[in-house]
Scaffold this motif. Structure first.
Motif, mmCIF file in Angstrom:
data_model
loop_
_atom_site.group_PDB
_atom_site.id
_atom_site.type_symbol
_atom_site.label_atom_id
_atom_site.label_comp_id
_atom_site.label_asym_id
_atom_site.label_seq_id
_atom_site.Cartn_x
_atom_site.Cartn_y
_atom_site.Cartn_z
ATOM 1 N N ALA A 100 60.729 -43.523 103.448
ATOM 2 C CA ALA A 100 62.636 -44.177 103.353
ATOM 3 C C ALA A 100 62.507 -43.267 101.987
ATOM 4 C CB ALA A 100 62.337 -45.532 103.095
ATOM 5 N N ASP A 101 64.187 -42.671 100.986
ATOM 6 C CA ASP A 101 64.394 -42.814 100.280
ATOM 7 C C ASP A 101 64.536 -43.629 99.260
ATOM 8 O OD1 ASP A 101 64.465 -39.710 100.355
ATOM 9 O OD2 ASP A 101 66.216 -40.818 102.248
ATOM 10 N N ALA A 102 64.861 -44.150 99.660
ATOM 11 C CA ALA A 102 64.914 -46.406 98.985
ATOM 12 C C ALA A 102 64.786 -47.167 99.648
ATOM 13 C CB ALA A 102 66.418 -46.266 98.486
ATOM 14 N N ILE A 103 64.428 -48.216 99.068
ATOM 15 C CA ILE A 103 64.583 -49.642 99.248
ATOM 16 C C ILE A 103 64.971 -50.592 98.687
ATOM 17 C CG2 ILE A 103 62.365 -51.672 99.537
ATOM 18 C CD1 ILE A 103 61.739 -49.735 100.890
ATOM 19 N N VAL A 104 65.795 -51.067 99.395
ATOM 20 C CA VAL A 104 67.130 -52.021 98.781
ATOM 21 C C VAL A 104 66.535 -53.892 98.746
ATOM 22 C CG1 VAL A 104 69.079 -52.504 98.809
ATOM 23 C CG2 VAL A 104 68.695 -50.284 99.089
ATOM 24 N N HIS A 105 66.912 -54.330 98.408
ATOM 25 C CA HIS A 105 67.107 -56.183 98.409
ATOM 26 C C HIS A 105 68.606 -56.754 98.536
ATOM 27 C CE1 HIS A 105 65.493 -60.226 97.042
ATOM 28 N NE2 HIS A 105 65.737 -60.345 98.430
#
Length: 145
Positions: A100-105
């Motif tokens: 993944a490029d980013a983790i978003v909450h």
């Protein structure tokens, strides 16, 4: 910054409204000495501000998810920031290692609201796809800001 400053910061993390006298009693300083240290920590940028934390469920934000964001090609962190800043349901995000490029909450008031917010992220030109996990129950929540 010394151990007294760290002790003051730890106490302020627990209760930002604690009095200088109460903090001083815990760390072995007078109230005025604590105030001088807190003022210095603020002036030096160590303490960035004093805030409150409101339980998001009180505002109706009961639905939360962690979303892996996958982009097409190489996307700069500034571009990800631009994409995600426009979605108010995004409460935290970071670039990560791995596939993944980013983790978003994300937090939303309902599943349909979460789905709408996810769609706003997915339609960004550089986003290829997402993978979401909806939180069923929160087990531990710590802040270390």
């Amino acid at each position: 910054m010394d151990n007294l400053d760290r002790g003051i910061i730890d106490l302020l993390r627990q209760n930002a409204r604690a009095s200088y006298g109460d903090i001083g009693g815990s760390v072995g300083l007078s109230a005025s000495a604590v105030k001088r240290r807190v003022d210095r920590l603020v002036a030096d940028g160590v303490i960035r501000g004093f805030t409150i934390q409101v339980d998001p469920t009180v505002d109706g934000y009961n639905t939360e998810a962690y979303v892996e964001l996958f982009c097409r090609g190489t996307v700069a962190p500034d571009e990800l920031l631009r994409i995600l800043s426009g979605v108010p349901e995004v409460v935290d995000a970071g670039t990560v290692t791995g596939s993944a490029d980013a983790i978003v909450h994300m937090r939303a008031r309902s599943i349909p609201a979460l789905e709408d917010a996810l769609e706003r992220v997915r339609i960004a030109p550089n986003v290829d796809h997402t993978r979401s996990a909806i939180v069923l129950s929160r087990l531990i929540h710590r802040t270390h800001d």
